[in-house]
Design a protein around this motif. Structure first.
Motif, PDB file in Angstrom:
ATOM      1  N   SER A   1       0.718  -1.263  -0.054  1.00  0.00           N
ATOM      2  CA  SER A   1       0.058  -0.029   0.137  1.00  0.00           C
ATOM      3  C   SER A   1       0.724   1.311  -0.040  1.00  0.00           C
ATOM      4  CB  SER A   1      -0.838  -0.162   1.151  1.00  0.00           C
ATOM      5  OG  SER A   1      -0.045   0.194   2.281  1.00  0.00           O
ATOM      6  N   GLN A   2       0.165   2.358  -0.411  1.00  0.00           N
ATOM      7  CA  GLN A   2       1.058   3.631  -0.458  1.00  0.00           C
ATOM      8  C   GLN A   2       0.078   4.721  -0.152  1.00  0.00           C
ATOM      9  OE1 GLN A   2       2.846   5.016  -4.171  1.00  0.00           O
ATOM     10  NE2 GLN A   2       4.476   5.535  -2.617  1.00  0.00           N
ATOM     11  N   ASN A   3       0.424   5.772   0.608  1.00  0.00           N
ATOM     12  CA  ASN A   3      -0.365   7.033   0.697  1.00  0.00           C
ATOM     13  C   ASN A   3      -0.181   8.042  -0.122  1.00  0.00           C
ATOM     14  OD1 ASN A   3      -1.532   5.512   3.123  1.00  0.00           O
ATOM     15  ND2 ASN A   3       0.229   6.394   4.376  1.00  0.00           N
ATOM     16  N   VAL A   4      -1.214   8.661  -0.515  1.00  0.00           N
ATOM     17  CA  VAL A   4      -1.191   9.681  -1.367  1.00  0.00           C
ATOM     18  C   VAL A   4      -1.569  11.130  -0.553  1.00  0.00           C
ATOM     19  CG1 VAL A   4      -2.352  10.964  -3.321  1.00  0.00           C
ATOM     20  CG2 VAL A   4      -1.825   8.502  -3.263  1.00  0.00           C
ATOM     21  N   THR A   5      -0.530  12.109  -0.844  1.00  0.00           N
ATOM     22  CA  THR A   5      -0.711  13.389  -0.196  1.00  0.00           C
ATOM     23  C   THR A   5      -1.884  14.136  -0.837  1.00  0.00           C
ATOM     24  OG1 THR A   5       1.660  13.190   0.160  1.00  0.00           O
ATOM     25  CG2 THR A   5       0.580  15.322   0.488  1.00  0.00           C
ATOM     26  N   ALA A   6      -2.818  14.586  -0.081  1.00  0.00           N
ATOM     27  CA  ALA A   6      -3.668  15.586  -0.464  1.00  0.00           C
ATOM     28  C   ALA A   6      -2.842  16.903  -1.086  1.00  0.00           C
ATOM     29  CB  ALA A   6      -4.946  15.854   0.516  1.00  0.00           C
ATOM     30  N   ALA A   7      -3.398  17.044  -2.302  1.00  0.00           N
ATOM     31  CA  ALA A   7      -2.589  18.258  -2.630  1.00  0.00           C
ATOM     32  C   ALA A   7      -3.353  18.704  -4.090  1.00  0.00           C
ATOM     33  CB  ALA A   7      -1.066  17.868  -3.074  1.00  0.00           C
ATOM     34  N   THR A   8      -2.978  19.690  -4.819  1.00  0.00           N
ATOM     35  CA  THR A   8      -3.429  20.210  -6.052  1.00  0.00           C
ATOM     36  C   THR A   8      -2.482  19.738  -7.051  1.00  0.00           C
ATOM     37  OG1 THR A   8      -4.724  22.205  -5.197  1.00  0.00           O
ATOM     38  CG2 THR A   8      -4.111  22.042  -7.554  1.00  0.00           C
ATOM     39  N   TYR A   9      -2.582  18.765  -7.748  1.00  0.00           N
ATOM     40  CA  TYR A   9      -1.682  18.084  -8.840  1.00  0.00           C
ATOM     41  C   TYR A   9      -1.726  18.783 -10.163  1.00  0.00           C
ATOM     42  CZ  TYR A   9      -0.906  14.471  -5.056  1.00  0.00           C
ATOM     43  OH  TYR A   9      -0.673  13.869  -3.840  1.00  0.00           O
ATOM     44  N   GLY A  10      -0.875  18.765 -11.057  1.00  0.00           N
ATOM     45  CA  GLY A  10      -1.200  18.899 -12.538  1.00  0.00           C
ATOM     46  C   GLY A  10      -1.766  17.459 -12.961  1.00  0.00           C
ATOM     47  N   ASN A  11      -0.915  16.460 -13.068  1.00  0.00           N
ATOM     48  CA  ASN A  11      -1.268  15.123 -13.382  1.00  0.00           C
ATOM     49  C   ASN A  11      -1.048  14.299 -12.284  1.00  0.00           C
ATOM     50  OD1 ASN A  11      -2.368  15.783 -16.635  1.00  0.00           O
ATOM     51  ND2 ASN A  11      -0.231  16.199 -16.195  1.00  0.00           N
ATOM     52  N   LEU A  12      -2.038  13.128 -12.045  1.00  0.00           N
ATOM     53  CA  LEU A  12      -1.606  12.384 -11.096  1.00  0.00           C
ATOM     54  C   LEU A  12      -1.836  10.897 -11.701  1.00  0.00           C
ATOM     55  CD1 LEU A  12      -1.095  11.388  -8.053  1.00  0.00           C
ATOM     56  CD2 LEU A  12      -3.603  11.863  -7.744  1.00  0.00           C
ATOM     57  N   THR A  13      -0.835  10.073 -11.547  1.00  0.00           N
ATOM     58  CA  THR A  13      -0.790   8.521 -11.660  1.00  0.00           C
ATOM     59  C   THR A  13      -0.605   7.478 -10.742  1.00  0.00           C
ATOM     60  OG1 THR A  13       0.060   9.176 -13.976  1.00  0.00           O
ATOM     61  CG2 THR A  13       0.292   6.829 -13.353  1.00  0.00           C
ATOM     62  N   ILE A  14      -1.450   6.627 -10.519  1.00  0.00           N
ATOM     63  CA  ILE A  14      -1.229   5.706  -9.499  1.00  0.00           C
ATOM     64  C   ILE A  14      -0.874   4.323 -10.265  1.00  0.00           C
ATOM     65  CG2 ILE A  14      -2.365   4.305  -7.686  1.00  0.00           C
ATOM     66  CD1 ILE A  14      -2.291   7.373  -7.232  1.00  0.00           C
ATOM     67  N   SER A  15       0.528   3.871  -9.997  1.00  0.00           N
ATOM     68  CA  SER A  15       0.740   2.703 -11.206  1.00  0.00           C
ATOM     69  C   SER A  15       1.800   2.091 -10.325  1.00  0.00           C
ATOM     70  CB  SER A  15       1.724   3.537 -12.497  1.00  0.00           C
ATOM     71  OG  SER A  15       2.188   2.059 -12.928  1.00  0.00           O
ATOM     72  N   GLY A  16       1.534   0.540 -10.719  1.00  0.00           N
ATOM     73  CA  GLY A  16       2.740  -0.454  -9.992  1.00  0.00           C
ATOM     74  C   GLY A  16       2.395  -0.867  -8.656  1.00  0.00           C
TER      75      GLY A  16
END
Length: 171
Positions: free
Chosen positions: A94-109
Motif C-alpha cells: 500500500s501507499q499513501n497519497v498526499t492531498a494536494a493540487t496536482y497537475g497530473n496524477l498517476t497511480i501505477s505499479g
C-alpha cells in the motif's frame, strides 16, 4: 556542490537530464529549503527509488517534469505546476497519497491499496490515471478540474468511501 543539506533557505535544482534518481537516502532539512524539479520547459523525470527515501521540507515539480515515487515514504510536496506529473508507483502492499493540487496524477505499479493521508480536497488539474491496485479516496473529496481525463485500467479499482465522498468535475 552544496557544502551540506542542512543550511536554511537553500534551493536544490534537478534538471538538464531526461531521468535522474538517487543512489542513497537524501535528506534536505534546512528551514525554508526545497528541491525544485525541472526547468519548466524540458522534460525531466526524477525517481525516488524503493530502496532510498527522500526527505525534504518541500519538492516543487515544474511544468513538463515528473516526480516518480517508488518509495513507501512520500516526500513533502510543494508547488505542483499544472503541467507537472506525480506518479505514485510503490511496488508494495500500500501507499499513501498526499492531498494536494496536482497537475497530473498517476497511480501505477501497486499491488495493494493507495489511500489519501490528509483531510481535504485533492484536485487534479490534468489527468488522473489509475493503472494498478486499488485507489481509495479515504472519504475525502477529489476534484477533477478543467474536465480532463480520468481512467482506471489494467484491472485496477477505484473505491469511494466515507461521509465526504465526492468526485466532481469542473470546467
Amino acid at each position: 556542490a552544496p557544502g551540506n543539506f542542512t543550511d536554511n533557505n537553500q534551493v536544490f535544482n534537478i534538471y538538464n537530464g531526461a531521468t535522474a534518481t538517487i543512489g542513497a537516502a537524501w535528506t534536505v532539512s534546512g528551514t525554508g529549503s526545497k528541491i525544485v524539479l525541472g526547468d519548466g520547459t524540458n522534460a525531466c523525470n526524477f525517481t525516488v527509488p524503493a530502496s532510498y527515501a527522500l526527505s525534504t521540507p518541500a519538492i516543487d515539480v515544474s511544468n513538463n517534469a515528473t516526480l516518480t515515487i517508488q518509495n513507501a515514504t512520500v516526500p513533502a510536496l510543494g508547488t505542483l505546476n499544472s503541467g507537472s506529473t506525480v506518479v505514485y508507483g510503490y511496488q508494495g502492499a500500500s501507499q499513501n497519497v498526499t492531498a494536494a493540487t496536482y497537475g497530473n496524477l498517476t497511480i501505477s505499479g501497486l499491488t495493494g491499496t493507495t489511500t489519501f493521508t490528509l483531510a481535504g480536497v485533492t484536485t487534479v488539474a490534468g489527468n488522473l490515471s489509475i493503472t494498478s491496485g486499488t485507489f481509495d479516496n479515504g472519504g475525502y473529496a477529489i476534484t477533477l478540474a478543467s474536465a480532463k481525463n480520468f481512467s482506471v485500467s489494467n484491472g485496477a479499482t477505484f473505491n469511494l468511501s466515507g461521509t465526504s465522498t465526492m468526485v466532481s468535475v469542473s470546467g
